[in-house]
Each structure stands twice: as structure tokens, then as C-alpha cells.
Design a protein around this motif. Structure first.
Motif, short mmCIF file in Angstrom:
data_model
loop_
_atom_site.label_atom_id
_atom_site.label_comp_id
_atom_site.label_asym_id
_atom_site.label_seq_id
_atom_site.Cartn_x
_atom_site.Cartn_y
_atom_site.Cartn_z
N MET A 107 0.83 -1.20 -0.06
CA MET A 107 -0.01 -0.01 0.06
C MET A 107 0.98 1.18 0.07
SD MET A 107 -2.79 -1.23 3.00
CE MET A 107 -2.24 -2.57 3.49
N ASP A 108 0.76 1.82 -0.94
CA ASP A 108 1.36 3.38 -0.99
C ASP A 108 0.50 4.32 -1.07
OD1 ASP A 108 4.11 1.92 -1.08
OD2 ASP A 108 3.73 1.81 -3.39
N HIS A 109 0.32 5.21 -0.13
CA HIS A 109 -0.63 6.44 0.01
C HIS A 109 -0.08 7.44 0.90
CE1 HIS A 109 -4.16 8.39 0.08
NE2 HIS A 109 -4.42 8.18 1.26
N PRO A 110 0.23 8.74 0.48
CA PRO A 110 0.12 9.05 -0.70
C PRO A 110 1.40 8.74 -1.58
CG PRO A 110 0.76 10.94 0.56
CD PRO A 110 0.49 9.81 1.49
N GLU A 111 1.23 8.65 -3.25
CA GLU A 111 2.41 8.46 -3.75
C GLU A 111 2.14 9.07 -5.13
OE1 GLU A 111 5.23 4.96 -4.74
OE2 GLU A 111 3.35 4.49 -5.33
N GLY A 112 3.47 9.65 -5.71
CA GLY A 112 3.30 10.21 -7.08
C GLY A 112 4.53 11.32 -7.32
N GLU A 113 4.55 11.56 -8.53
CA GLU A 113 5.66 12.75 -8.83
C GLU A 113 5.04 13.96 -8.03
OE1 GLU A 113 8.39 12.67 -10.65
OE2 GLU A 113 8.10 10.45 -11.00
#
Length: 105
Positions: free
Chosen positions: A1-7
Motif C-alpha cells: 500500500m502506497d499512500h500518498p504517492e506520485g511525482e
């Protein structure tokens, strides 16, 4: 689970990587990282839910872990494209974290 994630230049999103493999769940959240956001991950038997600013942004039931996991907070330099230049830095501000136990049996 990756939260939050993003560029940092893109959307704040969530990913669920099911135990045992298979297609990951991808759930877009807020439009950007430039404002303060409240993020939550709710993990209960058979379910994982992701929230951004009180709004549910994702729900998955595939391959949800049924044993304890580790919690890691990280700040990545890049998910796509070139990594950070040597000597560069980034900052993530966290004002509050909490973890609550669920009655696992």
C-alpha cells in the motif's frame, strides 16, 4: 500500500499492490501536492480504503494483507524520468500521524 504517492509535479495518488502479485489498484486523489492535504489509509480484514481530505478515493479487496505490516514514510526523488541530482533536496512536512490497532484474530 502506497499512500500518498506520485511525482511532485503530478497528482497525489494511492496504489495497492496485492499480496501474492496481480494487477495493482491505482486510485487518483488530489490534483496536486502544492496544498496541505489530510490522507488516511484504512486497513481492515479483506479491505483497504484510501482517503484524501475526508473523501474516499479508493477501495480494494484483492490480496489484502491479513498479517501485520511495517509502516514506512518516504520521500522519493522520482518515479518517472531522471532521479534527483546529487546534492539536491526535497521537503515533506508532516504535522500528525496516528496508527490504531484492529482486533486481528
Amino acid at each position: 500500500m502506497d499512500h500518498p504517492e506520485g511525482e511532485w509535479t503530478g497528482a497525489l495518488s494511492s496504489f495497492h499492490h496485492p499480496c501474492g502479485g496481480g494487477e495493482q489498484g491505482y486510485f487518483p486523489g488530489a490534483d496536486d501536492w502544492t496544498d496541505w492535504h489530510t490522507v488516511s489509509t484504512e486497513w481492515t480484514p479483506g479491505h483497504v480504503r484510501f482517503f484524501v481530505d475526508g473523501r474516499e478515493t479508493g477501495h480494494d479487496t484483492r490480496g489484502v494483507p491479513n498479517s501485520p505490516l511495517s509502516w514506512v514514510m518516504q520521500n522519493e526523488s522520482a518515479l518517472e524520468g531522471p532521479g534527483a541530482a546529487p546534492g539536491s533536496s526535497a521537503q515533506i512536512d508532516v504535522t500528525w500521524v496516528a496508527a490504531y490497532a484492529y482486533g486481528w484474530k
